[in-house]
Motif scaffolding. Structure first.
Motif, PDB file in Angstrom:
ATOM      1  N   ASP A 593     -37.388  -0.981 -12.603  1.00 38.62           N
ATOM      2  CA  ASP A 593     -37.186  -0.010 -11.541  1.00 38.62           C
ATOM      3  C   ASP A 593     -35.729   0.469 -11.588  1.00 38.62           C
ATOM      4  OD1 ASP A 593     -37.284  -0.158  -7.915  1.00 38.62           O
ATOM      5  OD2 ASP A 593     -37.396   1.532  -9.297  1.00 38.62           O
ATOM      6  N   PRO A 594     -35.411   1.384 -12.505  1.00 33.37           N
ATOM      7  CA  PRO A 594     -34.010   1.667 -12.743  1.00 33.37           C
ATOM      8  C   PRO A 594     -33.264   2.559 -11.740  1.00 33.37           C
ATOM      9  CG  PRO A 594     -35.364   2.928 -14.259  1.00 33.37           C
ATOM     10  CD  PRO A 594     -36.271   2.201 -13.349  1.00 33.37           C
ATOM     11  N   PRO A 595     -33.913   3.508 -11.019  1.00 29.57           N
ATOM     12  CA  PRO A 595     -33.102   4.489 -10.319  1.00 29.57           C
ATOM     13  C   PRO A 595     -32.024   3.908  -9.404  1.00 29.57           C
ATOM     14  CG  PRO A 595     -35.397   5.111 -10.254  1.00 29.57           C
ATOM     15  CD  PRO A 595     -35.318   3.759 -10.861  1.00 29.57           C
ATOM     16  N   ALA A 596     -32.394   2.894  -8.582  1.00 33.38           N
ATOM     17  CA  ALA A 596     -31.427   2.374  -7.626  1.00 33.38           C
ATOM     18  C   ALA A 596     -30.253   1.755  -8.371  1.00 33.38           C
ATOM     19  CB  ALA A 596     -32.093   1.329  -6.745  1.00 33.38           C
ATOM     20  N   LEU A 597     -30.573   1.017  -9.449  1.00 33.74           N
ATOM     21  CA  LEU A 597     -29.534   0.350 -10.202  1.00 33.74           C
ATOM     22  C   LEU A 597     -28.603   1.363 -10.861  1.00 33.74           C
ATOM     23  CD1 LEU A 597     -29.555  -2.767 -12.099  1.00 33.74           C
ATOM     24  CD2 LEU A 597     -29.105  -0.795 -13.518  1.00 33.74           C
ATOM     25  N   LYS A 598     -29.238   2.424 -11.405  1.00 36.78           N
ATOM     26  CA  LYS A 598     -28.433   3.434 -12.086  1.00 36.78           C
ATOM     27  C   LYS A 598     -27.416   4.033 -11.130  1.00 36.78           C
ATOM     28  CE  LYS A 598     -31.348   6.020 -15.139  1.00 36.78           C
ATOM     29  NZ  LYS A 598     -31.864   7.172 -15.429  1.00 36.78           N
ATOM     30  N   ILE A 599     -27.895   4.353  -9.911  1.00 35.61           N
ATOM     31  CA  ILE A 599     -27.012   4.991  -8.959  1.00 35.61           C
ATOM     32  C   ILE A 599     -25.856   4.068  -8.588  1.00 35.61           C
ATOM     33  CG2 ILE A 599     -26.905   5.843  -6.564  1.00 35.61           C
ATOM     34  CD1 ILE A 599     -29.829   6.903  -7.233  1.00 35.61           C
ATOM     35  N   SER A 600     -26.159   2.761  -8.396  1.00 36.84           N
ATOM     36  CA  SER A 600     -25.085   1.895  -7.950  1.00 36.84           C
ATOM     37  C   SER A 600     -24.092   1.573  -9.071  1.00 36.84           C
ATOM     38  CB  SER A 600     -25.660   0.620  -7.352  1.00 36.84           C
ATOM     39  OG  SER A 600     -26.334  -0.070  -8.369  1.00 36.84           O
ATOM     40  N   LYS A 601     -24.552   1.572 -10.341  1.00 37.51           N
ATOM     41  CA  LYS A 601     -23.645   1.151 -11.405  1.00 37.51           C
ATOM     42  C   LYS A 601     -22.938   2.288 -12.131  1.00 37.51           C
ATOM     43  CE  LYS A 601     -24.673  -3.424 -12.982  1.00 37.51           C
ATOM     44  NZ  LYS A 601     -24.996  -4.211 -14.169  1.00 37.51           N
ATOM     45  N   LEU A 602     -23.580   3.471 -12.172  1.00 30.38           N
ATOM     46  CA  LEU A 602     -22.995   4.535 -12.984  1.00 30.38           C
ATOM     47  C   LEU A 602     -21.738   5.098 -12.353  1.00 30.38           C
ATOM     48  CD1 LEU A 602     -26.152   6.471 -14.111  1.00 30.38           C
ATOM     49  CD2 LEU A 602     -24.727   4.950 -15.452  1.00 30.38           C
ATOM     50  N   LYS A 603     -20.839   5.576 -13.233  1.00 35.33           N
ATOM     51  CA  LYS A 603     -19.580   6.130 -12.726  1.00 35.33           C
ATOM     52  C   LYS A 603     -19.770   7.589 -12.334  1.00 35.33           C
ATOM     53  CE  LYS A 603     -16.703   3.295 -15.598  1.00 35.33           C
ATOM     54  NZ  LYS A 603     -17.053   3.073 -16.978  1.00 35.33           N
ATOM     55  N   THR A 604     -18.898   8.044 -11.453  1.00 35.26           N
ATOM     56  CA  THR A 604     -18.930   9.466 -11.129  1.00 35.26           C
ATOM     57  C   THR A 604     -18.262  10.194 -12.278  1.00 35.26           C
ATOM     58  OG1 THR A 604     -16.781   9.469 -10.099  1.00 35.26           O
ATOM     59  CG2 THR A 604     -18.651   8.963  -8.664  1.00 35.26           C
ATOM     60  N   LEU A 605     -18.445  11.539 -12.300  1.00 32.49           N
ATOM     61  CA  LEU A 605     -17.831  12.311 -13.382  1.00 32.49           C
ATOM     62  C   LEU A 605     -16.310  12.185 -13.336  1.00 32.49           C
ATOM     63  CD1 LEU A 605     -19.935  15.558 -13.467  1.00 32.49           C
ATOM     64  CD2 LEU A 605     -19.697  13.861 -15.266  1.00 32.49           C
ATOM     65  N   ASP A 606     -15.747  12.200 -12.105  1.00 27.36           N
ATOM     66  CA  ASP A 606     -14.291  12.067 -11.963  1.00 27.36           C
ATOM     67  C   ASP A 606     -13.816  10.738 -12.539  1.00 27.36           C
ATOM     68  OD1 ASP A 606     -14.002  14.501 -10.913  1.00 27.36           O
ATOM     69  OD2 ASP A 606     -13.599  13.869  -8.844  1.00 27.36           O
ATOM     70  N   GLU A 607     -14.579   9.669 -12.239  1.00 26.66           N
ATOM     71  CA  GLU A 607     -14.184   8.347 -12.762  1.00 26.66           C
ATOM     72  C   GLU A 607     -14.206   8.338 -14.282  1.00 26.66           C
ATOM     73  OE1 GLU A 607     -15.736   5.565  -9.045  1.00 26.66           O
ATOM     74  OE2 GLU A 607     -17.032   5.952 -10.749  1.00 26.66           O
ATOM     75  N   ASN A 608     -15.271   8.957 -14.829  1.00 18.00           N
ATOM     76  CA  ASN A 608     -15.382   9.032 -16.287  1.00 18.00           C
ATOM     77  C   ASN A 608     -14.226   9.803 -16.895  1.00 18.00           C
ATOM     78  OD1 ASN A 608     -17.364   7.822 -17.815  1.00 18.00           O
ATOM     79  ND2 ASN A 608     -18.969   9.083 -16.911  1.00 18.00           N
ATOM     80  N   GLU A 609     -13.903  10.944 -16.254  1.00 14.94           N
ATOM     81  CA  GLU A 609     -12.843  11.797 -16.782  1.00 14.94           C
ATOM     82  C   GLU A 609     -11.511  11.052 -16.710  1.00 14.94           C
ATOM     83  OE1 GLU A 609     -12.915  15.787 -15.246  1.00 14.94           O
ATOM     84  OE2 GLU A 609     -10.884  16.163 -15.969  1.00 14.94           O
ATOM     85  N   ALA A 610     -11.268  10.377 -15.561  1.00 14.58           N
ATOM     86  CA  ALA A 610     -10.018   9.638 -15.396  1.00 14.58           C
ATOM     87  C   ALA A 610      -9.903   8.567 -16.476  1.00 14.58           C
ATOM     88  CB  ALA A 610      -9.967   9.005 -14.004  1.00 14.58           C
ATOM     89  N   GLU A 611     -11.020   7.866 -16.709  1.00 11.32           N
ATOM     90  CA  GLU A 611     -10.994   6.794 -17.703  1.00 11.32           C
ATOM     91  C   GLU A 611     -10.654   7.346 -19.088  1.00 11.32           C
ATOM     92  OE1 GLU A 611     -14.215   3.796 -17.314  1.00 11.32           O
ATOM     93  OE2 GLU A 611     -14.365   4.111 -19.466  1.00 11.32           O
ATOM     94  N   HIS A 612     -11.254   8.516 -19.380  1.00 13.38           N
ATOM     95  CA  HIS A 612     -11.017   9.114 -20.692  1.00 13.38           C
ATOM     96  C   HIS A 612      -9.556   9.542 -20.850  1.00 13.38           C
ATOM     97  CE1 HIS A 612     -11.940  11.028 -24.415  1.00 13.38           C
ATOM     98  NE2 HIS A 612     -11.542  12.217 -23.984  1.00 13.38           N
ATOM     99  N   ILE A 613      -9.007  10.153 -19.814  1.00 13.86           N
ATOM    100  CA  ILE A 613      -7.605  10.603 -19.887  1.00 13.86           C
ATOM    101  C   ILE A 613      -6.681   9.391 -20.074  1.00 13.86           C
ATOM    102  CG2 ILE A 613      -5.715  11.695 -18.574  1.00 13.86           C
ATOM    103  CD1 ILE A 613      -7.819  13.612 -17.405  1.00 13.86           C
ATOM    104  N   ILE A 614      -6.929   8.337 -19.296  1.00 15.60           N
ATOM    105  CA  ILE A 614      -6.092   7.135 -19.403  1.00 15.60           C
ATOM    106  C   ILE A 614      -6.174   6.557 -20.816  1.00 15.60           C
ATOM    107  CG2 ILE A 614      -5.871   4.716 -18.613  1.00 15.60           C
ATOM    108  CD1 ILE A 614      -6.675   5.752 -15.810  1.00 15.60           C
ATOM    109  N   HIS A 615      -7.391   6.578 -21.350  1.00 10.66           N
ATOM    110  CA  HIS A 615      -7.585   6.043 -22.695  1.00 10.66           C
ATOM    111  C   HIS A 615      -6.739   6.820 -23.713  1.00 10.66           C
ATOM    112  CE1 HIS A 615     -10.073   3.598 -25.404  1.00 10.66           C
ATOM    113  NE2 HIS A 615      -9.777   4.559 -26.269  1.00 10.66           N
ATOM    114  N   VAL A 616      -6.802   8.139 -23.632  1.00  8.73           N
ATOM    115  CA  VAL A 616      -6.034   8.965 -24.583  1.00  8.73           C
ATOM    116  C   VAL A 616      -4.534   8.740 -24.364  1.00  8.73           C
ATOM    117  CG1 VAL A 616      -5.551  11.332 -25.339  1.00  8.73           C
ATOM    118  CG2 VAL A 616      -7.889  10.670 -24.779  1.00  8.73           C
TER     119      VAL A 616
END
Ligand SMILES: Nc1ncnc2c1ncn2[C@@H]1O[C@H](COP(=O)(O)OP(=O)(O)OP(=O)(O)O)[C@@H](O)[C@H]1O
Length: 658
Positions: A593-616
């Motif tokens: 039953d993935p939907p609930a889990l996906k919502i709670s664990k997945l990052k927002t787009l902003d979080e993803n973008e921030a992570e990528h910028i920090i990585h670079v």
């Protein structure tokens, strides 16, 4: 609004509502050819008086659904508008699937009814214009193939690309029959890319679909019916019971509909062309009629090719046309059409087919799809393939417009129109005059601006803020959203009439998880892009790394993949990417039953973008600007990167030890 002597059928079981509609329509000059309280009654009236439009209630008291009438109306080319008291999202969505021309919510004002009919008429006209324009081009292309001095084989090889734009297929068979006996020679084409086909003779095809020579007699005897027809979905499945060959073919290539067409040839037997599609509703009467209208030209073409009968080489057309893997090229001209749109999956090919159809016209296009799927790329492509291509595409991100300046940004303002308006300003629509405007994230547009936009779409005119002078423009509008507009309408945040104005030609861009087979091509494309940009050596990717990319869910779609490949190259000291660090949640590791889990664990787009910028930033020791700095690697001006860092809360004095 012009009063038209158009014939309208009202399908409505509430007498008072039906009568009210009748009076309003009659007053506006429409003719009412009948009022039907049920789908069955409606069918009888349609047979008798062929209406121009049908106003269709969704829930009828006898238990029938207005939506059941929709396929019949589509078949007969009769436009229909739903009328319902229900704006529940699921009702709107199932109604949308039947492709109505509009939707009216009860109770509605007389004005709304007439506007909706006006929108429907314009949409219908725009569809007819688009079709007529394409038919003309199509016939000219056929003429060119007929008169060209090229050998028969080359003519045959041009046919799949030629047919594809009007009669989309995944498999096509052209069968030349000899006169008076059952001998035949066939060419089988399997679609493998946008304009890329694999050409097989019968022997090779039969081995692929496991059809033996001892069975082939059955096929030949059964195929002796010279008729033109199409079979969709269930009718196609039923027809397979009588034909072993077709059964094997359809299960091997997952085919769900068929269109068959015969061209009688005077000096020999007929030429039979069969198109097969993976789509359950691949074919329609419109396509069959088009083929019938063009029959004599086909006879001319096949007579010519029969003078010097073609030999079937079992080769890929892609090789003949010099197509390089990963590039999509036109089989006709060799021109790279869809610059920057990588992929060959059936889901993406459907999008490319639609772009090709709509690009040359001035039709409004609504591009939908999740964030990062490539909606802006699609818009750029449509503009580039249109006659407006020599003028710049004006891009407006509706989500980024400051709320109090939306109208001034879009339509401009006069000097002194409001506090702070020190100069006259030309708005985006005026800047796009003679060209195309792309309204990205249209779902974010505030309601007040939606009214004004509606008028621009209708009349192609507006007044600058603070001016009473009307400005006329000629702009093609493309719009995109990652929101579910039906939901926005049902919750009152988006105007229904604007939704229908925008929804003339919808293109839905599929999420990456629905086109996992594009991942190898995309990976190769991004590796090349970033190694070139970073001045690094060409990279390869290992099979394991590719497998892990193909088993991931891609919530951030192609944008996320692009970032991941970029990071992997930065992290990699060699020239082969052997593993990819994917975020925690993977497609095949999801629980039942993935939907609930996906919502709670997945990052927002902003979080993803921030992570990528920090990585670079980490990879370049915190350097933002200058050669080899993070901004250069990310392909952004340093100023833009600074402002994104500020917005995402990434400190300028980034600590590389963190
Ligand atoms: N088919 C594709 N081939 C190669 N690159 C692609 C493809 N589709 C998208 N991209 C790239 O992925 C990134 C995201 O694409 P784009 O901005 O067009 O997505 P979008 O759907 O408009 O996103 P949003 O909804 O966030 O505005 C861009 O860098 C784009 O160049």
């Amino acid at each position: 609004m012009t009063a038209m002597k158009e014939n309208i059928l009202i399908v409505e079981d509430e007498f008072i509502v039906a009568n009210d509609l009748r009076l309003k329509l009659a007053k506006a000059g429409y003719q009412i050819c009948g009022i039907a309280p049920s789908v069955e009654e409606a069918k009888k009236i349609i047979e008798k008086s062929l209406p121009t439009w049908v106003l269709l209630d969704i829930f009828l008291q006898d238990g029938s659904m207005g939506t059941d009438l929709a396929p019949i109306l589509t078949e007969k080319n009769i436009g229909f508008i739903y009328i319902s008291a229900n704006t529940n999202q699921s009702v709107l969505e199932s109604a949308k699937a039947t492709q109505p021309y509009g939707f009216l919510v009860k109770p509605f004002r007389e004005k709304d009814l007439l506007i909706m009919l006006d929108i429907a008429r314009q949409k219908h006209q725009s569809n007819l214009d688009l079709f007529a324009q394409r038919e003309l081009i199509w016939k000219k292309q056929l003429e060119v193939i007929i008169i060209s001095e090229t050998e028969a084989n080359n003519k045959i090889i041009q046919l799949p690309g030629f047919f594809q734009s009007f009669i989309p297929f995944d498999f096509m068979r052209i069968c030349f029959r000899a006169k008076g006996n059952s001998k035949s020679k066939s060419h089988n084409f399997i679609r493998t890319g946008f304009d890329e086909y694999e050409l097989l003779d019968d022997r090779e095809l039969h081995s692929r679909i496991s059809f033996s020579t001892s069975e082939s007699g059955i096929r030949i005897r059964d195929a002796q019916h010279d008729s033109n027809f199409y079979l969709n979905e269930i009718n196609f499945k039923r027809s397979l019971m009588d034909d072993i060959w077709e059964k094997r073919l359809s299960s091997s290539y997952n085919l769900n509909s068929k269109l068959n067409f015969h061209v009688p040839i005077e000096k020999s037997g007929p030429v039979e062309i069969s198109f097969y599609s993976k789509r359950p509703d691949g074919y329609s009467k419109t396509q069959l009629s088009l083929l019938e209208r063009t029959k004599s030209s086909f006879a001319q073409l096949f007579e010519k090719t029969l003078i010097s009968p073609p030999v079937v080489p079992a080769v890929r057309q892609s090789q003949t046309a010099g197509i390089v893997s990963g590039q999509i090229m036109s089989g006709h001209t060799g021109i790279k059409k869809f610059d920057g749109i990588i992929g060959k999956s059936p889901a993406l090919l459907e999008v490319l087919d639609k772009i090709e159809i709509v690009a040359p016209s001035g039709t409004l296009v609504l591009i939908t799809g999740e964030s990062g799927t490539g909606k802006e790329r699609v818009a750029q492509c449509i503009h580039k393939l249109s006659p407006r291509k020599n003028k710049p595409l004006i891009i407006v991100n509706c989500a980024a417009l400051p709320l109090d300046l939306v109208e001034s940004e879009l339509f401009g303002h006069e000097k002194g129109a409001f506090t702070g308006a020190f100069e006259k300003r030309i708005g985006k629509f005026e800047q796009a005059d003679g060209s195309t405007i792309f309204l990205d994230e249209i779902g974010e547009l505030p309601l007040s601006a939606q009214v004004k936009l509606l008028r621009v779409l209708q009349e192609m005119e507006f007044e600058r803020v603070g001016s009473s002078k009307t400005t006329k423009i000629n702009v093609r509008v493309l719009a995109a959203t990652n929101r579910n507009l039906e939901k926005e309408v049902s919750e009152g945040r988006f105007r229904l009439d604007l939704y229908y104005r925008l929804n003339v030609f919808p293109i839905e861009v599929p999420p990456l998880r629905k086109r996992l087979q594009d991942i190898p091509l995309l990976a190769e494309y991004f590796m090349q892009k970033f190694t070139e940009r970073m001045g690094r050596q060409k990279h390869n990717i290992s099979k394991d790394a590719l497998d892990s990319l193909q088993s991931y869910d891609w919530p951030g779609n192609i944008r996320e993949m692009e970032h991941l490949i970029e990071r992997s190259i930065l992290d990699n000291s060699g020239t082969e990417i052997t593993s990819i660090r994917l975020p925690a949640v993977r497609l095949n590791s999801l629980p039942i039953d993935p939907p609930a889990l996906k919502i709670s664990k997945l990052k927002t787009l902003d979080e993803n973008e921030a992570e990528h910028i920090i990585h670079v930033l980490k990879a370049v020791q915190g350097r933002v600007a200058g050669a080899g700095g993070a901004a250069e690697i990310l392909g952004l001006p340093a100023g833009t990167l600074y402002s994104r860092m500020k917005k995402l809360g990434i400190k300028k004095e980034f600590d590389t030890d963190n």
